[in-house]
Design a protein around this motif. Sequence first.
Motif, PDB file in Angstrom:
ATOM      1  N   ARG A  54       0.717  -1.157   0.125  1.00 21.40           N
ATOM      2  CA  ARG A  54       0.058  -0.029  -0.065  1.00 21.40           C
ATOM      3  C   ARG A  54       0.732   1.154  -0.042  1.00 21.40           C
ATOM      4  O   ARG A  54       0.749   2.255  -0.608  1.00 21.40           O
ATOM      5  N   MET A  55       1.971   1.173   0.814  1.00 21.49           N
ATOM      6  CA  MET A  55       2.871   2.352   0.845  1.00 21.49           C
ATOM      7  C   MET A  55       3.715   2.523  -0.380  1.00 21.49           C
ATOM      8  O   MET A  55       4.087   3.761  -0.750  1.00 21.49           O
ATOM      9  N   VAL A  56       4.098   1.512  -0.844  1.00 24.04           N
ATOM     10  CA  VAL A  56       4.825   1.508  -2.194  1.00 24.04           C
ATOM     11  C   VAL A  56       3.910   2.248  -3.484  1.00 24.04           C
ATOM     12  O   VAL A  56       4.147   3.103  -4.230  1.00 24.04           O
ATOM     13  N   GLY A  57       2.618   1.823  -3.264  1.00 26.15           N
ATOM     14  CA  GLY A  57       1.579   2.459  -4.049  1.00 26.15           C
ATOM     15  C   GLY A  57       1.457   3.797  -4.101  1.00 26.15           C
ATOM     16  O   GLY A  57       1.029   4.440  -5.291  1.00 26.15           O
ATOM     17  N   GLU A  58       1.413   4.338  -2.689  1.00 26.80           N
ATOM     18  CA  GLU A  58       1.262   5.625  -2.544  1.00 26.80           C
ATOM     19  C   GLU A  58       2.495   6.441  -2.690  1.00 26.80           C
ATOM     20  O   GLU A  58       2.652   7.621  -2.586  1.00 26.80           O
ATOM     21  N   GLY A  59       3.638   5.793  -3.071  1.00 27.42           N
ATOM     22  CA  GLY A  59       5.042   6.434  -3.548  1.00 27.42           C
ATOM     23  C   GLY A  59       5.875   6.806  -1.992  1.00 27.42           C
ATOM     24  O   GLY A  59       6.811   7.492  -2.212  1.00 27.42           O
ATOM     25  N   GLU A  60       5.398   6.200  -0.990  1.00 27.94           N
ATOM     26  CA  GLU A  60       5.998   6.580   0.305  1.00 27.94           C
ATOM     27  C   GLU A  60       7.305   5.795   0.344  1.00 27.94           C
ATOM     28  O   GLU A  60       8.334   6.193   0.945  1.00 27.94           O
ATOM     29  N   TRP A  61       7.187   4.474   0.144  1.00 29.45           N
ATOM     30  CA  TRP A  61       8.504   3.489   0.263  1.00 29.45           C
ATOM     31  C   TRP A  61       8.674   3.043  -1.019  1.00 29.45           C
ATOM     32  O   TRP A  61       7.955   2.940  -1.957  1.00 29.45           O
ATOM     33  N   ARG A  62       9.967   2.667  -1.061  1.00 32.24           N
ATOM     34  CA  ARG A  62      10.699   1.854  -2.159  1.00 32.24           C
ATOM     35  C   ARG A  62      11.230   0.968  -2.253  1.00 32.24           C
ATOM     36  O   ARG A  62      11.619   0.001  -3.175  1.00 32.24           O
ATOM     37  N   TYR A 120      12.836  -2.651   0.715  1.00 29.91           N
ATOM     38  CA  TYR A 120      12.792  -3.231   2.280  1.00 29.91           C
ATOM     39  C   TYR A 120      14.002  -3.970   2.168  1.00 29.91           C
ATOM     40  O   TYR A 120      14.576  -4.585   1.275  1.00 29.91           O
ATOM     41  N   ALA A 121      14.049  -4.724   3.406  1.00 30.03           N
ATOM     42  CA  ALA A 121      15.261  -5.507   3.891  1.00 30.03           C
ATOM     43  C   ALA A 121      14.631  -6.376   5.162  1.00 30.03           C
ATOM     44  O   ALA A 121      14.036  -5.810   6.152  1.00 30.03           O
ATOM     45  N   ILE A 122      14.946  -7.643   4.870  1.00 32.49           N
ATOM     46  CA  ILE A 122      14.450  -8.667   6.240  1.00 32.49           C
ATOM     47  C   ILE A 122      15.610  -8.906   6.871  1.00 32.49           C
ATOM     48  O   ILE A 122      16.521  -9.500   6.153  1.00 32.49           O
ATOM     49  N   ASP A 123      15.796  -8.855   7.938  1.00 36.20           N
ATOM     50  CA  ASP A 123      16.738  -9.547   8.951  1.00 36.20           C
ATOM     51  C   ASP A 123      16.487 -10.529   9.935  1.00 36.20           C
ATOM     52  O   ASP A 123      15.474 -10.175  10.830  1.00 36.20           O
ATOM     53  N   HIS A 124      17.103 -11.700   9.998  1.00 36.19           N
ATOM     54  CA  HIS A 124      16.750 -12.520  11.037  1.00 36.19           C
ATOM     55  C   HIS A 124      17.884 -12.982  11.693  1.00 36.19           C
ATOM     56  O   HIS A 124      18.923 -13.545  11.441  1.00 36.19           O
ATOM     57  N   GLY A 125      17.642 -12.605  13.028  1.00 35.66           N
ATOM     58  CA  GLY A 125      18.757 -12.601  14.199  1.00 35.66           C
ATOM     59  C   GLY A 125      18.376 -13.709  15.195  1.00 35.66           C
ATOM     60  O   GLY A 125      17.292 -14.169  15.207  1.00 35.66           O
ATOM     61  N   ARG A 126      19.367 -13.860  16.172  1.00 33.37           N
ATOM     62  CA  ARG A 126      19.278 -14.851  17.307  1.00 33.37           C
ATOM     63  C   ARG A 126      18.213 -14.028  18.167  1.00 33.37           C
ATOM     64  O   ARG A 126      17.427 -14.805  19.081  1.00 33.37           O
ATOM     65  N   GLU A 127      18.228 -12.606  18.382  1.00 31.85           N
ATOM     66  CA  GLU A 127      17.516 -11.953  19.271  1.00 31.85           C
ATOM     67  C   GLU A 127      16.219 -11.565  18.609  1.00 31.85           C
ATOM     68  O   GLU A 127      15.086 -11.581  19.358  1.00 31.85           O
ATOM     69  N   LYS A 128      16.186 -11.188  17.501  1.00 31.18           N
ATOM     70  CA  LYS A 128      14.870 -10.684  17.010  1.00 31.18           C
ATOM     71  C   LYS A 128      14.831 -10.544  15.407  1.00 31.18           C
ATOM     72  O   LYS A 128      15.944 -10.888  14.869  1.00 31.18           O
ATOM     73  N   ALA A 129      13.810 -10.494  14.832  1.00 27.73           N
ATOM     74  CA  ALA A 129      13.461 -10.307  13.450  1.00 27.73           C
ATOM     75  C   ALA A 129      13.185  -9.049  13.187  1.00 27.73           C
ATOM     76  O   ALA A 129      12.644  -8.302  13.719  1.00 27.73           O
ATOM     77  N   VAL A 130      13.916  -8.487  11.999  1.00 31.13           N
ATOM     78  CA  VAL A 130      13.554  -6.955  11.640  1.00 31.13           C
ATOM     79  C   VAL A 130      13.166  -6.940  10.051  1.00 31.13           C
ATOM     80  O   VAL A 130      13.952  -7.240   9.265  1.00 31.13           O
ATOM     81  N   PHE A 131      12.165  -6.115   9.877  1.00 30.99           N
ATOM     82  CA  PHE A 131      11.816  -5.872   8.571  1.00 30.99           C
ATOM     83  C   PHE A 131      11.963  -4.260   8.476  1.00 30.99           C
ATOM     84  O   PHE A 131      11.274  -3.557   8.972  1.00 30.99           O
ATOM     85  N   SER A 132      12.771  -3.791   7.580  1.00 33.74           N
ATOM     86  CA  SER A 132      13.322  -2.362   7.453  1.00 33.74           C
ATOM     87  C   SER A 132      12.525  -1.760   6.179  1.00 33.74           C
ATOM     88  O   SER A 132      12.647  -2.642   5.075  1.00 33.74           O
ATOM     89  N   VAL A 133      12.293  -0.717   6.231  1.00 36.31           N
ATOM     90  CA  VAL A 133      11.624  -0.111   5.240  1.00 36.31           C
ATOM     91  C   VAL A 133      12.346   1.189   4.779  1.00 36.31           C
ATOM     92  O   VAL A 133      12.629   2.069   5.680  1.00 36.31           O
ATOM     93  N   PHE A 134      12.777   1.420   3.401  1.00 40.42           N
ATOM     94  CA  PHE A 134      13.645   2.286   2.770  1.00 40.42           C
ATOM     95  C   PHE A 134      12.784   3.391   2.054  1.00 40.42           C
ATOM     96  O   PHE A 134      11.999   2.967   1.079  1.00 40.42           O
ATOM     97  N   LYS A 135      13.034   4.584   1.916  1.00 47.33           N
ATOM     98  CA  LYS A 135      12.692   5.530   0.658  1.00 47.33           C
ATOM     99  C   LYS A 135      13.738   5.175  -0.536  1.00 47.33           C
ATOM    100  O   LYS A 135      13.234   5.114  -1.319  1.00 47.33           O
ATOM    101  N   ARG A 136      14.904   5.272  -0.269  1.00 47.92           N
ATOM    102  CA  ARG A 136      15.931   4.758  -0.996  1.00 47.92           C
ATOM    103  C   ARG A 136      16.762   3.950  -0.481  1.00 47.92           C
ATOM    104  O   ARG A 136      17.094   4.002   0.855  1.00 47.92           O
ATOM    105  N   SER A 137      17.424   3.010  -1.249  1.00 44.90           N
ATOM    106  CA  SER A 137      17.843   1.665  -0.624  1.00 44.90           C
ATOM    107  C   SER A 137      19.569   2.153  -0.127  1.00 44.90           C
ATOM    108  O   SER A 137      20.028   1.291   0.939  1.00 44.90           O
TER     109      SER A 137
END
Length: 133
Positions: free
Chosen positions: A53-61, A63-80
């Motif tokens: 939805r946010m890509v369709g609105e032009g807000e985000w372009r 993303y990256a997914i990190d899986h670690g021992r402590e936590k999982a993170v989904f990061s969102v970027f405007k530019r990579s």
Amino acid sequence: MTDQPDLRHGRSHAGEENGSVVVDLKEYKRSKDPLPITFHRRELDQILWIYGRMVGEGEWRDYAIDHGREKAVFSVFKRSGEMPLFRIEKNPKLAAKQGAFSVINTNGTILKRGHDLAQVLKVFDKALKLVEK
């Protein structure tokens, strides 16, 4: 104390008479190196729906997914090449306290935290505004 790894559940294997011990390597590795924290399929579906939805609105372009021992993170970027605009984190250690899910902005401020991912992701819902002609 010995250099030998611990046997689980008191199992005995052939060859113990001469001091050698047989250890299942998969079990030993799993006990020493736990699996990383990941997003489940339904959680990822909820996150990707918001992302689309946010890509369709032009807000985000990007993303990256990190899986670690402590936590999982989904990061969102405007530019990579930049810092992430938002991080959606899953930290199971906080599940009994504030909730396993949180949304964090670029400055490190926690925007919303909770036990239910759908409720936490509502931080990205925009309020409807009355437009007059």
